[in-house]
Design a protein around this motif. Structure first.
Motif, PDB file in Angstrom:
ATOM      1  N   LYS A   1     -11.308  43.928 -34.241  1.00 57.73           N
ATOM      2  CA  LYS A   1     -11.320  42.899 -35.284  1.00 57.73           C
ATOM      3  C   LYS A   1     -12.606  42.946 -36.114  1.00 57.73           C
ATOM      4  O   LYS A   1     -12.720  42.293 -37.146  1.00 57.73           O
ATOM      5  CB  LYS A   1     -11.179  41.509 -34.645  1.00 57.73           C
TER       6      LYS A   1
ATOM      7  N   SER B   1     -21.376  36.745 -29.435  1.00 61.45           N
ATOM      8  CA  SER B   1     -20.069  36.112 -29.632  1.00 61.45           C
ATOM      9  C   SER B   1     -20.193  34.859 -30.494  1.00 61.45           C
ATOM     10  O   SER B   1     -19.303  34.548 -31.283  1.00 61.45           O
ATOM     11  CB  SER B   1     -19.442  35.751 -28.280  1.00 61.45           C
TER      12      SER B   1
ATOM     13  N   LYS C   1      -6.958  38.453 -38.096  1.00 60.36           N
ATOM     14  CA  LYS C   1      -7.148  39.749 -37.436  1.00 60.36           C
ATOM     15  C   LYS C   1      -6.226  39.905 -36.211  1.00 60.36           C
ATOM     16  O   LYS C   1      -5.766  41.011 -35.927  1.00 60.36           O
ATOM     17  CB  LYS C   1      -8.611  39.926 -37.024  1.00 60.36           C
ATOM     18  N   ASP C   2      -5.950  38.808 -35.486  1.00 54.61           N
ATOM     19  CA  ASP C   2      -4.984  38.884 -34.378  1.00 54.61           C
ATOM     20  C   ASP C   2      -3.626  39.328 -34.901  1.00 54.61           C
ATOM     21  O   ASP C   2      -2.953  40.164 -34.310  1.00 54.61           O
ATOM     22  CB  ASP C   2      -4.813  37.503 -33.712  1.00 54.61           C
TER      23      ASP C   2
ATOM     24  N   ASP D   1      -9.581  43.569 -28.931  1.00 56.35           N
ATOM     25  CA  ASP D   1     -10.158  42.646 -29.916  1.00 56.35           C
ATOM     26  C   ASP D   1     -11.441  43.182 -30.564  1.00 56.35           C
ATOM     27  O   ASP D   1     -11.868  42.670 -31.592  1.00 56.35           O
ATOM     28  CB  ASP D   1     -10.418  41.270 -29.290  1.00 56.35           C
TER      29      ASP D   1
ATOM     30  N   ARG E   1     -14.195  30.972 -39.442  1.00 61.95           N
ATOM     31  CA  ARG E   1     -14.258  31.950 -38.346  1.00 61.95           C
ATOM     32  C   ARG E   1     -12.927  31.969 -37.586  1.00 61.95           C
ATOM     33  O   ARG E   1     -12.422  33.037 -37.233  1.00 61.95           O
ATOM     34  CB  ARG E   1     -15.386  31.605 -37.376  1.00 61.95           C
ATOM     35  N   THR E   2     -12.373  30.779 -37.353  1.00 58.93           N
ATOM     36  CA  THR E   2     -11.099  30.714 -36.636  1.00 58.93           C
ATOM     37  C   THR E   2      -9.997  31.378 -37.457  1.00 58.93           C
ATOM     38  O   THR E   2      -9.188  32.152 -36.925  1.00 58.93           O
ATOM     39  CB  THR E   2     -10.737  29.246 -36.339  1.00 58.93           C
TER      40      THR E   2
ATOM     41  N   VAL F   1     -15.631  36.922 -36.778  1.00 57.17           N
ATOM     42  CA  VAL F   1     -14.211  36.994 -36.425  1.00 57.17           C
ATOM     43  C   VAL F   1     -13.988  36.632 -34.952  1.00 57.17           C
ATOM     44  O   VAL F   1     -12.932  36.894 -34.388  1.00 57.17           O
ATOM     45  CB  VAL F   1     -13.592  38.377 -36.747  1.00 57.17           C
ATOM     46  N   LYS F   2     -15.025  36.018 -34.361  1.00 52.97           N
ATOM     47  CA  LYS F   2     -14.935  35.465 -33.008  1.00 52.97           C
ATOM     48  C   LYS F   2     -14.518  36.477 -31.944  1.00 52.97           C
ATOM     49  O   LYS F   2     -13.665  36.168 -31.099  1.00 52.97           O
ATOM     50  CB  LYS F   2     -13.971  34.279 -32.987  1.00 52.97           C
ATOM     51  N   ILE F   3     -15.077  37.667 -31.992  1.00 52.81           N
ATOM     52  CA  ILE F   3     -14.826  38.621 -30.906  1.00 52.81           C
ATOM     53  C   ILE F   3     -15.622  38.147 -29.687  1.00 52.81           C
ATOM     54  O   ILE F   3     -16.786  37.761 -29.815  1.00 52.81           O
ATOM     55  CB  ILE F   3     -15.260  40.053 -31.304  1.00 52.81           C
TER      56      ILE F   3
ATOM     57  N   SER G   1     -10.371  35.122 -37.388  1.00 50.89           N
ATOM     58  CA  SER G   1      -9.952  35.642 -36.089  1.00 50.89           C
ATOM     59  C   SER G   1      -8.423  35.678 -35.975  1.00 50.89           C
ATOM     60  O   SER G   1      -7.837  36.654 -35.505  1.00 50.89           O
ATOM     61  CB  SER G   1     -10.566  34.761 -34.992  1.00 50.89           C
TER      62      SER G   1
END
Lengths: 186, 452
Positions: free
Chosen positions: B300, B357, B52-53, B297, B45-46, B362-364, B49
């Protein structure tokens, strides 16, 4: 300004601060790849069978029209391979060779050369994929590591038969594509 | 209409809404079980994320790289600034190919652009080929969930519409039987369509390829039998490298339905001989969202639907109550960016519990963005009903004497007030909520007595 330039200029106007790409670790696994792969295929509603079981299935005559893209079983092909995929509509069984497969989810990798026609693994009523049991990797990271940047016009992970649960979440096998997937592990 | 009104309508059929709630919770539970079988789940997940950042920070150059590589692979790349232009491009290709009937696999983007009604107005027959989407199309409805389009329907409803449209036996509700009828019906459509449309799960800048995931195989049945494949992709679906597919594909199906991977994951790099692939890169409000630091975000999102399955509000109000193409928690942070006025009740359709969340692959920070949108909406519409009460509360809390007095008054008043006033229509809080039992004394009084 055309839409392409307009979109790109709006993106650049957002001026986001730079963010580095992470490095993806290998995620090594000490699982028994073969056992894991068989369990994954079963979870996806496919079956893993031996070559002997497959041969006796072929001999039983349940499949009327058969096409094998795998040399070893080409004696069982009883239709000429068409130029147009539409002519495969009444095909009962296609036999393909998988390049390698992923233990964690049962996904088997195929490219253009393994299918002849891209529609073949989907349009056939039943699908058999022959796979060498030494061609197993643990997870998707290793899978893409193995695929690398190879160029095939079409690449496909198949992990099971066509399925749906769109009616009250009841699982039904055989939505549009192959009604069964058998993996012959040799 | 606002979300609470639509939700109330959904809840009228108690048995059905209870089934909806429990079924989605079951999917959420499957997601939990399978995610716990992957030891590196949180790390994935990290990574997702972080990738995607990086995508959002370099979106322009990745899109250019994608365009360059896809063009080199003989894929036609189109750009559409909005829904209208997207639809016009699709129609233009269909006209050039003299195509009057198409098949289309699942694409939330084409729902967002209202492509179907546009094409139908222009004399094109559109057949949605995902089973759930075909069912809702027969009923002239939109999907109520992005992964499970017909989750608001019972097999009785589906049996009835299939009896009408596909001449299945009246009263036969067997899912196998109904699915088989749809298979025969759609096989005809696949065999006759010259153009097939698909959505896109991931576009890879490095190779110019794009990836489409299905369980039914309907996307592939369509495109491999047609002469022309049109893929519709939101610009945020780009990822930098092929190896990044490994991270997202490990997360997507597990988060969506609790399965380890979809049964088909198709990588389109170049058309087969004599065929064409077109891809349309669509903005339609995405660049505006990218320019909002608090909300960028939301882009993402990989459209797994996990936030819907877990959301206590979505499960109990149904997808249609959101009146937005993407419903649920993620829809409630995306849609206000498109039309703040129309979607102003959505950020309030949440308990802010944060479960969305927690499950997001993707931890939005979905629940935090819901809270942020509430601030924006309250600023834009200061006359919301709670305004007056808040002003009074502000006065009361500011003066200790008024606070003490109002406390004892309320404890007295609530005991004698009839339920018809406490739970009257004017008090929206009282709908489906009970007051807790009132304490006999205030905490302040209790503390005075017990302090030693």
């Amino acid at each position: 300004m055309n839409s392409r330039d307009l979109i790109l200029s709006k993106i650049r106007a957002a001026l986001l601060e730079p963010k580095d790409l992470p490095i993806i670790p290998d995620f090594e696994s000490d699982a028994d790849l073969k056992a894991k792969f068989i369990a994954s295929i079963q979870a996806n509603k496919g079956k893993v069978i031996s070559k002997e079981e497959f041969l006796s299935l072929l001999d039983s005559g349940v499949f009327e029209k058969v096409y094998s893209h795998v040399k070893e079983f080409s004696a069982f092909s009883n239709i000429p391979f068409p130029e147009d995929a539409h002519d495969l509509n009444d095909l009962n069984l296609a036999i393909l060779q998988g390049q390698f497969a992923v233990a964690e989810n049962g996904a088997i990798w195929l490219e253009d050369q393994d299918m002849g026609l891209r529609a073949l693994p989907f349009i056939t009523e039943h699908l058999v994929i022959v796979l060498d049991s030494i061609q197993l990797v643990a997870n998707m990271h290793q899978a893409y590591g193995r695929i690398g940047l190879k160029e095939s016009g079409f690449g496909l992970f198949i992990a099971g038969p066509s399925k749906t649960a769109d009616i009250e979440q009841s699982l039904v096998i055989g939505a549009h594509g192959a009604k069964s997937l058998r993996v012959v592990l040799v | 209409m606002s979300h609470p009104i639509q939700a109330a309508a959904f809840l009228e059929d108690q048995a059905k809404s209870k089934w909806h709630d429990e079924t989605l919770w079951f999917v959420r539970d499957k997601r939990d079980k399978i995610s716990k079988s992957v030891p590196e789940w949180e790390q994935l997940r990290t990574l997702a994320s972080q990738i995607k950042d990086n995508v959002l920070a370099n979106l322009g150059s990745y899109l250019e790289e994608f365009e360059k590589n896809a063009t080199a692979n003989n894929i036609h790349v189109h750009w559409a600034k909005d829904a209208e232009e997207h639809n016009r491009i699709v129609l233009g290709i269909l006209k050039e190919k003299r195509c009057k009937a198409i098949v289309k696999s699942k694409s939330i983007l084409t729902e967002e652009c209202h492509l179907n009604p546009y094409l139908e107005k222009n004399g094109i027959e559109v057949v949605d080929t995902d089973l759930g989407e075909r069912i809702v199309q027969f009923l002239n409805q939109a999907p109520s969930h992005i992964v499970l389009p017909a989750i608001h329907l019972k097999k009785r409803d589906i049996s009835e519409i299939f009896h009408e449209k596909l001449q299945t036996e009246k009263g036969n509700e067997d899912p196998d039987y109904l699915t088989h009828a749809a298979r025969i019906h759609l096989r005809e459509k696949f065999l006759s369509a010259k153009v097939a449309i698909t959505g896109v799960n991931f576009g890879v800048a490095e190779t110019g390829e794009f990836v489409v995931c299905t369980n039914e195989g309907n996307a592939d049945m369509g495109v491999h039998l047609a002469d022309v494949h049109i893929a519709c992709m939101g610009i945020e679906k780009i990822i930098p490298k092929r190896e990044h597919l490994s991270v997202f594909l490990r997360l997507l199906a597990r988060s969506a339905t609790g399965q380890s991977v979809t049964n088909y994951t198709s990588h389109f790099r170049s058309p087969s001989k004599g065929k064409e692939i077109h891809i349309i890169l669509v903005d339609n409000g995405r660049t505006a969202q990218l320019a909002r630091p608090k909300f960028k975000d939301s882009l993402k999102c990989i459209r797994c639907g996990a936030c819907m399955n877990t959301c206590p509000i979505y499960r109990r109000s149904g997808g249609f109550s959101y009146e937005s193409t993407v419903p649920g928690p993620i829809g409630s942070i995306l849609s206000p960016g498109i039309d703040l006025q129309k979607h102003s009740s959505l950020p309030f359709a949440s308990t802010l519990c944060g479960s969305c969340s927690d499950v997001c692959p993707v931890k939005i920070n979905i629940h935090e963005q819901l809270y942020e949108w509430r601030q924006e909406i309250t600023k834009a519409q200061p006359d919301r009903t709670k305004g007056l009460a808040m002003k009074i509360a502000n006065g009361v809390f500011a003066v200790p004497f008024a606070y003490n007095l109002s406390g004892s008054m309320m404890r007295g008043a609530l005991k004698i007030l009839p339920d018809s006033i406490t739970y009257s229509g004017l008090n929206t809080w009282g709908k489906q909520r009970d007051l807790p039992e009132l304490p006999k004394e205030s905490f302040k009084d209790w503390y005075k007595k017990n302090r030693k």
